[in-house]
Design a protein around this motif. Structure first.
Motif, short mmCIF file in Angstrom:
data_model
loop_
_atom_site.label_atom_id
_atom_site.label_comp_id
_atom_site.label_asym_id
_atom_site.label_seq_id
_atom_site.Cartn_x
_atom_site.Cartn_y
_atom_site.Cartn_z
N GLU A 54 0.84 -1.20 0.00
CA GLU A 54 0.00 0.00 0.00
C GLU A 54 0.87 1.25 0.00
O GLU A 54 0.60 2.21 -0.73
CB GLU A 54 -0.94 0.01 1.21
CG GLU A 54 -2.05 -1.00 1.15
CD GLU A 54 -2.81 -1.15 2.48
OE1 GLU A 54 -3.87 -1.79 2.46
OE2 GLU A 54 -2.34 -0.63 3.52
N LEU A 59 -1.43 2.71 -2.71
CA LEU A 59 -2.74 2.07 -2.87
C LEU A 59 -3.67 2.49 -1.76
O LEU A 59 -3.23 2.81 -0.65
CB LEU A 59 -2.58 0.54 -2.81
CG LEU A 59 -1.62 -0.12 -3.79
CD1 LEU A 59 -1.55 -1.62 -3.52
CD2 LEU A 59 -2.01 0.15 -5.21
N VAL A 62 -6.35 -1.92 1.49
CA VAL A 62 -6.83 -3.19 0.94
C VAL A 62 -7.77 -3.82 1.96
O VAL A 62 -7.45 -3.91 3.14
CB VAL A 62 -5.63 -4.12 0.63
CG1 VAL A 62 -6.11 -5.49 0.19
CG2 VAL A 62 -4.74 -3.49 -0.43
N GLU A 66 -10.10 -8.84 0.22
CA GLU A 66 -9.09 -8.85 -0.84
C GLU A 66 -7.80 -9.50 -0.35
O GLU A 66 -7.17 -10.26 -1.07
CB GLU A 66 -8.79 -7.42 -1.31
CG GLU A 66 -9.91 -6.82 -2.13
CD GLU A 66 -9.66 -5.36 -2.45
OE1 GLU A 66 -9.80 -5.01 -3.64
OE2 GLU A 66 -9.33 -4.59 -1.54
N LYS A 82 -5.01 -3.34 -10.36
CA LYS A 82 -6.42 -2.94 -10.22
C LYS A 82 -6.52 -1.52 -9.65
O LYS A 82 -7.30 -0.71 -10.11
CB LYS A 82 -7.14 -3.94 -9.31
CG LYS A 82 -8.54 -3.54 -8.92
CD LYS A 82 -9.12 -4.57 -7.95
CE LYS A 82 -10.23 -4.00 -7.14
NZ LYS A 82 -10.73 -4.96 -6.14
N TYR A 83 -5.70 -1.23 -8.63
CA TYR A 83 -5.77 0.06 -7.98
C TYR A 83 -4.97 1.14 -8.68
O TYR A 83 -5.13 2.32 -8.40
CB TYR A 83 -5.32 -0.05 -6.52
CG TYR A 83 -6.38 -0.65 -5.64
CD1 TYR A 83 -7.59 -0.02 -5.44
CD2 TYR A 83 -6.17 -1.88 -5.02
CE1 TYR A 83 -8.58 -0.58 -4.64
CE2 TYR A 83 -7.15 -2.45 -4.22
CZ TYR A 83 -8.35 -1.80 -4.04
OH TYR A 83 -9.32 -2.33 -3.25
N GLN A 84 -4.10 0.76 -9.60
CA GLN A 84 -3.31 1.75 -10.32
C GLN A 84 -4.01 2.31 -11.54
O GLN A 84 -3.50 3.20 -12.17
CB GLN A 84 -1.95 1.15 -10.72
CG GLN A 84 -1.01 1.05 -9.57
CD GLN A 84 0.39 0.68 -10.01
OE1 GLN A 84 0.58 -0.01 -11.00
NE2 GLN A 84 1.37 1.15 -9.28
#
Length: 85
Positions: A54, A59, A62, A66, A82-84
């Motif tokens: 993170e 990020l 989470v 997840e 996914k988070y980028q």
């Protein structure tokens, strides 16, 4: 390496390697399909790794769900991607 970003893989491998070193496992053996549980990591280790990820990749937090779904190194990479987006 397929569709996985090498920079992400190398950074994930570095973070896993720093955690795994404490567990007496050779981080050079970490591949995309390496199961996290085969590295001798327990749930607290995975939580610490996620916190490091993170911070490293900026990020959002989470979720527990997840985190529980992270089974392989590739799962970790996919979560980062996914988070980028």
């Amino acid at each position: 390496m397929g569709v996985i970003d090498m920079n992400i893989f190398e950074k994930v491998k570095e973070i896993l390697g720093s955690q795994v070193n404490r567990k007496k496992f050779d981080p050079d053996n970490i591949k995309e399909d390496t199961p996290l549980d085969s590295l001798g990591l327990d749930s607290l280790d995975v939580a610490e790794i996620v916190i490091n990820l993170e911070q490293e990749f900026s990020l959002p937090e989470v979720s527990q769900d997840e985190m529980m779904n992270l089974k392989t190194v590739q799962d970790v990479e996919e979560l980062i991607k996914k988070y980028q987006k």
